[in-house]
Each structure stands twice: as structure tokens, then as C-alpha cells.
Design a protein around this motif. Sequence first.
Motif, PDB file in Angstrom:
ATOM      1  N   THR A 181       0.832  -1.222  -0.113  1.00  0.00           N
ATOM      2  CA  THR A 181       0.145   0.188   0.158  1.00  0.00           C
ATOM      3  C   THR A 181       0.984   1.265  -0.068  1.00  0.00           C
ATOM      4  O   THR A 181       2.030   1.113   0.681  1.00  0.00           O
ATOM      5  N   PRO A 182       0.543   2.332  -0.708  1.00  0.00           N
ATOM      6  CA  PRO A 182       1.189   3.635  -0.464  1.00  0.00           C
ATOM      7  C   PRO A 182       1.459   3.933   0.792  1.00  0.00           C
ATOM      8  O   PRO A 182       0.454   4.464   1.517  1.00  0.00           O
ATOM      9  N   SER A 183       2.707   3.726   1.373  1.00  0.00           N
ATOM     10  CA  SER A 183       3.198   4.169   2.615  1.00  0.00           C
ATOM     11  C   SER A 183       4.606   4.367   2.726  1.00  0.00           C
ATOM     12  O   SER A 183       5.357   4.312   1.734  1.00  0.00           O
ATOM     13  N   LYS A 184       5.089   5.141   3.772  1.00  0.00           N
ATOM     14  CA  LYS A 184       6.339   5.643   4.062  1.00  0.00           C
ATOM     15  C   LYS A 184       7.323   4.324   4.118  1.00  0.00           C
ATOM     16  O   LYS A 184       8.375   4.272   3.398  1.00  0.00           O
ATOM     17  N   PRO A 185       6.946   3.315   4.586  1.00  0.00           N
ATOM     18  CA  PRO A 185       7.714   2.085   4.754  1.00  0.00           C
ATOM     19  C   PRO A 185       8.012   1.649   3.399  1.00  0.00           C
ATOM     20  O   PRO A 185       9.193   0.941   3.114  1.00  0.00           O
ATOM     21  N   VAL A 186       7.043   1.584   2.419  1.00  0.00           N
ATOM     22  CA  VAL A 186       7.012   0.950   1.235  1.00  0.00           C
ATOM     23  C   VAL A 186       7.975   1.840   0.353  1.00  0.00           C
ATOM     24  O   VAL A 186       8.803   1.476  -0.390  1.00  0.00           O
ATOM     25  N   GLN A 187       7.826   3.134   0.605  1.00  0.00           N
ATOM     26  CA  GLN A 187       8.310   4.285  -0.345  1.00  0.00           C
ATOM     27  C   GLN A 187      10.045   4.000   0.360  1.00  0.00           C
ATOM     28  O   GLN A 187      10.980   4.124  -0.641  1.00  0.00           O
ATOM     29  N   ASP A 188      10.145   4.158   1.498  1.00  0.00           N
ATOM     30  CA  ASP A 188      11.515   4.089   2.055  1.00  0.00           C
ATOM     31  C   ASP A 188      12.362   2.824   1.418  1.00  0.00           C
ATOM     32  O   ASP A 188      13.756   2.791   1.294  1.00  0.00           O
ATOM     33  N   ALA A 189      11.648   1.624   1.484  1.00  0.00           N
ATOM     34  CA  ALA A 189      12.545   0.335   1.409  1.00  0.00           C
ATOM     35  C   ALA A 189      12.649   0.337  -0.116  1.00  0.00           C
ATOM     36  O   ALA A 189      13.834   0.109  -0.689  1.00  0.00           O
ATOM     37  N   TYR A 190      11.968   0.911  -1.103  1.00  0.00           N
ATOM     38  CA  TYR A 190      12.015   0.841  -2.560  1.00  0.00           C
ATOM     39  C   TYR A 190      13.345   1.892  -2.677  1.00  0.00           C
ATOM     40  O   TYR A 190      14.151   1.586  -3.337  1.00  0.00           O
ATOM     41  N   ARG A 191      13.146   3.253  -2.063  1.00  0.00           N
ATOM     42  CA  ARG A 191      14.292   4.223  -2.142  1.00  0.00           C
ATOM     43  C   ARG A 191      15.649   3.585  -1.644  1.00  0.00           C
ATOM     44  O   ARG A 191      16.745   3.739  -2.541  1.00  0.00           O
ATOM     45  N   TYR A 192      15.760   3.086  -0.898  1.00  0.00           N
ATOM     46  CA  TYR A 192      16.866   2.594   0.088  1.00  0.00           C
ATOM     47  C   TYR A 192      17.553   1.187  -0.871  1.00  0.00           C
ATOM     48  O   TYR A 192      18.993   1.605  -1.242  1.00  0.00           O
ATOM     49  N   ALA A 193      16.770   0.668  -1.397  1.00  0.00           N
ATOM     50  CA  ALA A 193      17.414  -0.489  -2.482  1.00  0.00           C
ATOM     51  C   ALA A 193      17.718   0.121  -3.640  1.00  0.00           C
ATOM     52  O   ALA A 193      18.887  -0.357  -4.182  1.00  0.00           O
ATOM     53  N   MET A 194      17.304   1.217  -4.162  1.00  0.00           N
ATOM     54  CA  MET A 194      17.679   1.755  -5.423  1.00  0.00           C
ATOM     55  C   MET A 194      18.932   2.489  -4.963  1.00  0.00           C
ATOM     56  O   MET A 194      19.976   2.491  -5.933  1.00  0.00           O
ATOM     57  N   LEU A 195      19.242   2.985  -3.904  1.00  0.00           N
ATOM     58  CA  LEU A 195      20.496   3.739  -3.343  1.00  0.00           C
ATOM     59  C   LEU A 195      21.485   2.499  -3.180  1.00  0.00           C
ATOM     60  O   LEU A 195      22.743   2.852  -3.549  1.00  0.00           O
ATOM     61  N   CYS A 196      21.199   1.406  -2.721  1.00  0.00           N
ATOM     62  CA  CYS A 196      22.126   0.396  -2.589  1.00  0.00           C
ATOM     63  C   CYS A 196      22.645   0.118  -4.107  1.00  0.00           C
ATOM     64  O   CYS A 196      23.700  -0.498  -4.026  1.00  0.00           O
ATOM     65  N   GLU A 197      21.727  -0.229  -4.902  1.00  0.00           N
ATOM     66  CA  GLU A 197      22.123  -0.538  -6.394  1.00  0.00           C
ATOM     67  C   GLU A 197      23.181   0.596  -6.944  1.00  0.00           C
ATOM     68  O   GLU A 197      24.218  -0.065  -7.283  1.00  0.00           O
ATOM     69  N   ARG A 198      22.881   1.763  -6.776  1.00  0.00           N
ATOM     70  CA  ARG A 198      23.906   2.639  -7.076  1.00  0.00           C
ATOM     71  C   ARG A 198      25.357   2.505  -6.494  1.00  0.00           C
ATOM     72  O   ARG A 198      26.146   2.432  -7.306  1.00  0.00           O
ATOM     73  N   ASP A 199      25.241   2.461  -5.189  1.00  0.00           N
ATOM     74  CA  ASP A 199      26.426   2.232  -4.473  1.00  0.00           C
ATOM     75  C   ASP A 199      27.344   0.839  -4.853  1.00  0.00           C
ATOM     76  O   ASP A 199      28.195   0.894  -4.818  1.00  0.00           O
ATOM     77  N   PHE A 200      26.285  -0.077  -5.248  1.00  0.00           N
ATOM     78  CA  PHE A 200      26.848  -1.433  -5.441  1.00  0.00           C
ATOM     79  C   PHE A 200      27.852  -1.174  -6.871  1.00  0.00           C
ATOM     80  O   PHE A 200      28.808  -1.631  -7.096  1.00  0.00           O
TER      81      PHE A 200
END
Length: 211
Positions: A181-200
Amino acid sequence: MPLAERLWLENADLARACLRHPFIRGIADGSLSQRNFAWYVGQDYFYLHAFTRAYCIAAAKGVDWDATKAFHALAAGAIEEADLHKGYAELWEIDLNEVKPSAATRRYTDFLLATAWGYDTGVTAAALTPCMRLYAHLGQAVARERNHEGNPYAGWITAYSSQDFEALSRQLESLVDRYATPSKPVQDAYRYAMLCERDFFDTAWRCKSSD
């Protein structure tokens, strides 16, 4: 607009940054040092083990039979992806059993496993999706750019631009749309994973084994 599509668009800045990253540019034109790519293969193999485990945890916690089946099918796809890395490892004599994860790799894998154990199906799907959607995006974008005949990384490009990989990405996104559902935990999890991909990618580009 489906939630998975909305999350992707909200993180388009990081998708663009990854596509422009010199590591991906080096794969696209074949100029990337094979030592850098070999280092990346080892790190990504370690990552895929955790990625597969996160799928299996999500399957075990599945809120219904459909979720359990879908996560198990996606885990099988991740295992096939790891087999691609085994092929590179054999070609370049990389001992995958000796791989020591970098700080960026460990940060990413710890996040995925903690999310799978600690959150519901929707948040877990949101944390796992960026890897699949981003690689499909990168593979397809790079495949369109030029003729890759003779490129030592043509296998990577072919794998991630394939319709089979796109289908797996869409399957995972469908779980986001169904269970998140649209929520901060969902948005934060998606964003954090994208940041991890860039850092990888950044760590692979700057690794000590580079020329």
C-alpha cells in the motif's frame, strides 16, 4: 497508476544515475576492465544468495497461496541468474567460495534479509523489486544503444535485456501492486534499495582490483 510504476518513476533519478555510471558505460561499450567485472561477479553472486533467501522468507510468510507460489518462482529465477555468474567465474577462474562481501554489498544484503524477516509481504516486495526492475531497465537500454558483437559482456546484456527477465520483473512488480500500500515504509524500502544498487555499481567501479 499502479504502485510499482509510481515507485519506479519516483526513483527515476537513481535509475538515470545508474545508466550513466561508468561501470555500466564500460559494460555497454566493452571497455570495462575484466578485473573490475570479475570483482563485481563475486560480489553479485554473494548478493544473489541473500536475494534468494529473502524470496524464500517471503514465500514462507506468504499471506496467501498465490504469494507463496510467486515468491518461490522468483527464487528459482534468482538461482538461474546465479548460474550465469558461475559461468563467468569458470571462464575467469574466480573462486566464488572465497568472496568477501564489501561494505556496500553487506549493507544491501543485511537490509533485504532484515526487511524479509521484519516486514509484511508488501514492504518486502517493494525492497526486492528495484534490483529486478533496474537490471531489466539497464539491460534493455544498453541493448538498444549499439551492436554488441565482440563485446566481452554481451552475455550480461543479453540476459538482462531478455523477455524472460522482463517477465520476472513484472511478476515481482505485480506483487507490489497486489500486496503493498502507498506508505512511508514501502517508499523508504524501495528508495533504499535503489540507493544500494547505485552504491553497488560505484563500489565495483572503484574496487581495489581495478586497473
